[in-house]
Design a protein around this motif. Structure first.
Motif, PDB file in Angstrom:
ATOM      1  N   VAL A 268      -8.819   1.418   6.992  1.00 10.29           N
ATOM      2  CA  VAL A 268      -9.214   2.401   5.684  1.00 10.29           C
ATOM      3  C   VAL A 268      -7.908   1.911   4.831  1.00 10.29           C
ATOM      4  CG1 VAL A 268      -9.133   4.652   5.033  1.00 10.29           C
ATOM      5  CG2 VAL A 268     -10.184   4.069   7.430  1.00 10.29           C
ATOM      6  N   GLN A 269      -8.540   1.658   3.497  1.00  8.76           N
ATOM      7  CA  GLN A 269      -7.224   1.942   2.423  1.00  8.76           C
ATOM      8  C   GLN A 269      -7.559   3.148   1.732  1.00  8.76           C
ATOM      9  OE1 GLN A 269      -7.063  -1.721  -0.170  1.00  8.76           O
ATOM     10  NE2 GLN A 269      -6.946  -0.402  -1.900  1.00  8.76           N
ATOM     11  N   TRP A 270      -6.436   4.106   1.547  1.00  9.04           N
ATOM     12  CA  TRP A 270      -6.446   5.119   0.685  1.00  9.04           C
ATOM     13  C   TRP A 270      -6.165   4.677  -0.734  1.00  9.04           C
ATOM     14  CZ3 TRP A 270      -8.358   9.830   1.801  1.00  9.04           C
ATOM     15  CH2 TRP A 270      -8.119  10.155   3.315  1.00  9.04           C
ATOM     16  N   ASN A 271      -7.276   4.903  -1.592  1.00  9.07           N
ATOM     17  CA  ASN A 271      -6.880   4.710  -3.142  1.00  9.07           C
ATOM     18  C   ASN A 271      -6.393   3.337  -3.294  1.00  9.07           C
ATOM     19  OD1 ASN A 271      -7.467   7.502  -3.909  1.00  9.07           O
ATOM     20  ND2 ASN A 271      -5.405   8.222  -2.979  1.00  9.07           N
ATOM     21  N   HIS A 273      -3.351   2.142  -2.276  1.00 13.47           N
ATOM     22  CA  HIS A 273      -2.200   1.630  -1.563  1.00 13.47           C
ATOM     23  C   HIS A 273      -2.839   0.713  -0.253  1.00 13.47           C
ATOM     24  CE1 HIS A 273      -0.269   4.877  -3.441  1.00 13.47           C
ATOM     25  NE2 HIS A 273      -0.948   5.700  -3.027  1.00 13.47           N
ATOM     26  N   THR A 274      -2.219  -0.482  -0.379  1.00 15.16           N
ATOM     27  CA  THR A 274      -2.802  -1.291   0.819  1.00 15.16           C
ATOM     28  C   THR A 274      -1.697  -1.067   2.097  1.00 15.16           C
ATOM     29  OG1 THR A 274      -1.518  -3.128  -0.190  1.00 15.16           O
ATOM     30  CG2 THR A 274      -3.841  -2.980  -1.000  1.00 15.16           C
ATOM     31  N   THR A 275      -0.515  -0.573   1.860  1.00 15.44           N
ATOM     32  CA  THR A 275       0.206  -0.346   3.050  1.00 15.44           C
ATOM     33  C   THR A 275       0.490   1.125   3.425  1.00 15.44           C
ATOM     34  OG1 THR A 275       2.332  -0.610   1.875  1.00 15.44           O
ATOM     35  CG2 THR A 275       1.559  -2.498   2.927  1.00 15.44           C
ATOM     36  N   GLY A 276       0.925   1.482   4.678  1.00 20.22           N
ATOM     37  CA  GLY A 276       1.293   2.880   4.945  1.00 20.22           C
ATOM     38  C   GLY A 276      -0.255   3.723   5.309  1.00 20.22           C
ATOM     39  N   ARG A 277      -0.055   4.821   5.419  1.00 24.22           N
ATOM     40  CA  ARG A 277      -1.234   5.639   6.009  1.00 24.22           C
ATOM     41  C   ARG A 277      -1.696   6.586   4.647  1.00 24.22           C
ATOM     42  NH1 ARG A 277       1.411   8.394  10.543  1.00 24.22           N
ATOM     43  NH2 ARG A 277       3.438   7.100   9.589  1.00 24.22           N
TER      44      ARG A 277
END
Ligand SMILES: Cc1cc2nc3c(=O)[nH]c(=O)nc-3n(C[C@H](O)[C@H](O)[C@H](O)COP(=O)(O)O)c2cc1C
Ligand code: SF4
Ligand code: SF4
Length: 277
Positions: A268-271, A273-277
């Motif tokens: 899952v990619q949030w918005n 942001h390709t790293t982190g949660r």
């Protein structure tokens, strides 16, 4: 005469082809997508679908989200059937679910096949095509090197297909056990979104059949072979403009899936942001 001119249907129409003038509802049929949302939304049930009056939903019948999730997680390709037939009223009910796909694309139609001879033909057309493929692409040793040299991206797919084709060759047919029925979604080959609409239609039928305890196998990977086979097209009376956009094989399951697979997920990619949660 039931209409009170509230305008809710006019507001919901995504084609903007409904209007009210002097309290009278007008429709420009040539722009209507047949989505039927106006029928679904009218509080007075004043709009009929092809002369059929709408019914109210019974929301007490709705499955809870956890029930829907259970059904999704159980959904798998069923390849082993008991050989027991499925009665025609059940098949008709399953096929009818195709009409409730969200595109409401009425250029589609369904073909229900419960004739053993035609199901055998489906098996034989796909089997014979697969064996030709095997003869040309796998029997000559050199083909592996040709694929590796000229289509390296396909090499792993090429290697994966070999044992599958060898299983067919040994079994001398496509189906492990014959399905009781096959349902096809057929549509105009040039109409926009036919394929996408058919995918929805198929999945509706698939899940509905599963909720009845039936095993369902999607033959999307093979239906191109059926589409190109003139004799088969003639056998099921497809017209020249038509194409099979979806095919499911149904039967009573001979194998039960018992375990829920957990830990399966897509990334899952949030918005942005390709790293982190
Ligand atoms: C493949 C596909 C393409 C769609 N394209 C559009 C579109 O371009 N514009 C749009 O408003 N709705 C589009 N829809 C949504 C349908 O028009 C909408 O679901 C339909 O009006 C029925 O609504 P309902 O599912 O909420 O009942 C599309 C749906 C699918 C499945
Ligand atoms: S048809 Fe129904 S939703 Fe549309 S204006 Fe009349 S009462 Fe309202
Ligand atoms: S069926 Fe859909 S597109 Fe046609 S008039 Fe009703 S809301 Fe509009």
């Amino acid at each position: 005469e039931k209409c009170n001119g509230c305008g809710i249907c006019v507001k919901i129409c995504h084609e903007h082809c409904l209007s009210l003038s002097d309290g009278e509802l007008k429709i420009e049929y040539e722009f209507c997508s047949t989505c039927s949302q106006c029928v679904a939304v009218c509080p007075r049930q004043a709009i009929l679908w092809d002369h059929h009056p709408p019914l109210r939903f019974d929301r007490t019948l709705y499955p809870r989200p956890e029930q829907v999730m259970e059904l999704f997680m159980e959904r798998r390709t069923g390849r082993e059937h008991t050989g027991k037939s499925i009665d025609r009223s059940t098949l008709k009910e399953i096929a009818a679910m195709a009409a409730y796909a969200p595109t409401h694309n009425f250029n589609l139609r369904t073909i229900i096949i419960d004739d053993v001879e035609i199901i055998r033909q489906i098996d034989s057309v796909i089997y014979r095509f697969s064996m030709n493929l095997y003869r040309w692409l796998y029997a000559p040793e050199i083909m592996h090197f040709v694929v590796r040299a000229f289509a390296p991206a396909w090499e792993s797919e090429y290697l994966k297909a070999r044992p599958k084709l060898e299983v067919l060759r040994n079994r001398q047919r496509l189906f492990r056990t014959m399905p009781a029925a096959v349902i096809m979604v057929v549509g105009n080959r040039r109409a926009p979104l036919s394929l996408q609409s058919a995918q929805y239609a198929l999945y509706n039928m698939d899940l509905y059949a599963q909720s009845m305890g039936l095993a369902c196998r999607n033959l999307v990977g093979n239906q191109g072979i059926l589409n190109r086979n003139r004799q088969f097209r003639k056998l099921i009376r497809l017209n020249r403009k038509e194409k099979i956009f979806g095919t499911i094989a149904l039967g009573h399951p001979a194998i039960r899936f018992r375990n829920k697979v957990t830990g399966k997920s897509l990334s899952v990619q949030w918005n942005n942001h390709t790293t982190g949660r």
